[in-house]
Scaffold this motif. Structure first.
Motif, PDB file in Angstrom:
ATOM      1  N   SER A 121       0.863  -1.191   0.000  1.00 58.83           N
ATOM      2  CA  SER A 121       0.000   0.000   0.000  1.00 58.83           C
ATOM      3  C   SER A 121       0.894   1.234   0.000  1.00 58.83           C
ATOM      4  O   SER A 121       2.064   1.173   0.387  1.00 58.83           O
ATOM      5  CB  SER A 121      -0.910  -0.003   1.229  1.00 58.83           C
TER       6      SER A 121
ATOM      7  N   ARG B 203       0.374  -2.034   4.525  1.00 60.00           N
ATOM      8  CA  ARG B 203      -0.292  -3.260   4.090  1.00 60.00           C
ATOM      9  C   ARG B 203       0.503  -3.912   2.961  1.00 60.00           C
ATOM     10  O   ARG B 203       1.065  -3.226   2.098  1.00 60.00           O
ATOM     11  CB  ARG B 203      -1.711  -2.962   3.571  1.00 60.00           C
TER      12      ARG B 203
ATOM     13  N   ALA C 263      -0.350  -6.892   0.041  1.00 60.35           N
ATOM     14  CA  ALA C 263      -1.322  -7.808  -0.551  1.00 60.35           C
ATOM     15  C   ALA C 263      -0.565  -8.770  -1.455  1.00 60.35           C
ATOM     16  O   ALA C 263       0.426  -8.384  -2.086  1.00 60.35           O
ATOM     17  CB  ALA C 263      -2.374  -7.049  -1.346  1.00 60.35           C
TER      18      ALA C 263
ATOM     19  N   VAL D 165      -4.231 -10.263   2.516  1.00 58.55           N
ATOM     20  CA  VAL D 165      -3.796  -8.947   2.980  1.00 58.55           C
ATOM     21  C   VAL D 165      -3.154  -9.087   4.354  1.00 58.55           C
ATOM     22  O   VAL D 165      -3.688  -9.773   5.240  1.00 58.55           O
ATOM     23  CB  VAL D 165      -4.982  -7.958   3.044  1.00 58.55           C
TER      24      VAL D 165
ATOM     25  N   LEU E  79      -7.386  -1.557  -4.051  1.00 61.57           N
ATOM     26  CA  LEU E  79      -6.463  -2.532  -4.619  1.00 61.57           C
ATOM     27  C   LEU E  79      -7.014  -3.052  -5.942  1.00 61.57           C
ATOM     28  O   LEU E  79      -8.195  -3.383  -6.053  1.00 61.57           O
ATOM     29  CB  LEU E  79      -6.297  -3.704  -3.644  1.00 61.57           C
TER      30      LEU E  79
ATOM     31  N   ALA F 101      -9.406  -2.964   0.290  1.00 62.42           N
ATOM     32  CA  ALA F 101      -8.549  -3.954   0.941  1.00 62.42           C
ATOM     33  C   ALA F 101      -8.733  -3.968   2.456  1.00 62.42           C
ATOM     34  O   ALA F 101      -8.405  -4.952   3.116  1.00 62.42           O
ATOM     35  CB  ALA F 101      -7.088  -3.689   0.595  1.00 62.42           C
ATOM     36  N   GLU F 102      -9.257  -2.879   3.016  1.00 62.70           N
ATOM     37  CA  GLU F 102      -9.512  -2.830   4.460  1.00 62.70           C
ATOM     38  C   GLU F 102     -10.884  -3.407   4.785  1.00 62.70           C
ATOM     39  O   GLU F 102     -11.057  -4.130   5.756  1.00 62.70           O
ATOM     40  CB  GLU F 102      -9.432  -1.385   4.965  1.00 62.70           C
TER      41      GLU F 102
ATOM     42  N   LYS G 180     -12.567  -5.515   3.054  1.00 53.23           N
ATOM     43  CA  LYS G 180     -12.722  -6.888   2.562  1.00 53.23           C
ATOM     44  C   LYS G 180     -13.788  -7.019   1.472  1.00 53.23           C
ATOM     45  O   LYS G 180     -14.305  -8.093   1.234  1.00 53.23           O
ATOM     46  CB  LYS G 180     -13.069  -7.858   3.693  1.00 53.23           C
TER      47      LYS G 180
END
Length: 317
Positions: free
Chosen positions: A167, A172, A174, A184, A216, A230-231, A233
């Motif tokens: 990130s 983060r 991924a 993640v 993402l 990405a946070e 979900k």
């Protein structure tokens, strides 16, 4: 937004070109293009004419990935020979070299701060992280087995990790796997957070938005590009248009566009706001393994590399 072809070089390498990235500009020189090939070499190119600035050897099998440190002074290459090589971009002197077991280093990425180097760990079902001040391995981020998997079920207990991305804030990581899942991690705590579901086939490339740290983008063999929070979900978008595997994705510095390269031999430019392809470039005559936007401001540049041994450079505006 649009792409305009600037320059293409046939036979840039002796074999398929698998990897491409930009080395940021330094006080002494402009940004350079870095490519890695099945011919075991890494090459440097100066835009816009794509003048060859040097051939870097040191691997004894094909180069699967290249990455550039944000300072612009050092870069890394990973090869099928199981070695990761860290080198000085301007002198080609080796800074560090370390061995990872076969099939355990696929894609390399430096974090935006330049303090860590991450590698998609292939058959180790992990992401490996090295400290760039010592080049010691400081973390192995293991992907947990999916819930409900039986201990005897070997196929579901291992994830083959193909791709990795940081990130923009470096907090983060991924990674994309052969089975289509995206995992993640919290890098501060070295902790697995969650999986992102949606793809049904290998995720060979993924990238965070430079301007939206939670956003993402993932490219998969299922011919789709997905957008995830990405946070949270959640999948927030899906784009399709390629007639083959999506092998590479990259986001423009302004965060407005996405570029993809595919086994259908094309490069596509996507408007992220519209979630639609706005242009298709057909410079290559074999699959396109890598696309990369030049970091920094305008004029924008995009590069693509292919199994056809060529490099193409485009103006992005």
């Amino acid at each position: 937004m649009k792409l305009a072809g600037l320059k293409s070089i046939e036979d840039a390498h002796d074999e398929s070109v698998w990897a491409v990235t930009w080395v940021p500009a330094t006080d002494a020189r402009p940004a350079l293009l870095l490519t890695g090939s099945l011919d075991e070499s890494v090459r440097l190119w100066q835009p816009d004419e794509l003048v060859n600035r040097g051939k870097i050897t040191g691997h004894c099998l094909g180069v699967a990935s290249v990455a550039a440190h944000p300072s612009g002074y050092i870069a890394a290459s990973a090869s099928l020979d199981s070695f990761v090589r860290i080198f000085d971009v301007d002198s080609n002197s080796t800074i560090a070299s370390f061995e990872a077991p076969p099939s355990e280093v696929w894609q390399l990425r430096f974090n935006p701060q330049g303090t860590m180097l991450a590698a998609a760990g292939g058959g180790s079902a992990s992401v490996k992280v090295w400290d760039t001040s010592t080049w010691n391995l400081v973390a192995t981020l293991l992907i947990p087995r999916p819930e409900g998997a039986k201990p005897a079920d070997k196929s579901s207990s291992k994830k083959f990790v193909l791709s990795v991305a940081w990130s923009p804030d470096g907090r983060r990581i991924a990674c994309g796997s052969m089975d289509g899942t995206v995992s993640v991690f919290d890098t501060d705590r070295g902790k697995f957070l969650h999986h992102l579901e949606g793809h049904s086939m290998p995720v060979r490339s993924l990238v965070f938005s430079p301007v939206e740290p939670r956003l993402l983008f993932t490219g998969s063999d299922d011919q789709h590009v997905h957008m995830y929070d990405a946070e949270g979900k959640t999948q927030v978008g899906s784009m399709s248009g390629h007639n083959g595997w999506v092998l590479s994705v990259d986001a423009s510095t302004d965060g407005a566009a996405l570029a993809t390269g595919s086994s259908d031999r094309t490069v596509k430019l996507w408007d992220i706001g519209m979630k639609a392809a706005v242009q298709t470039m057909s410079n290559h005559n074999d699959q396109v393994w890598g696309v990369a936007f030049r970091p920094g401001g305008m004029p924008g540049r995009l590069a693509s590399v292919s199994d056809d041994k060529s490099i193409s450079l485009y103006d992005y505006s």
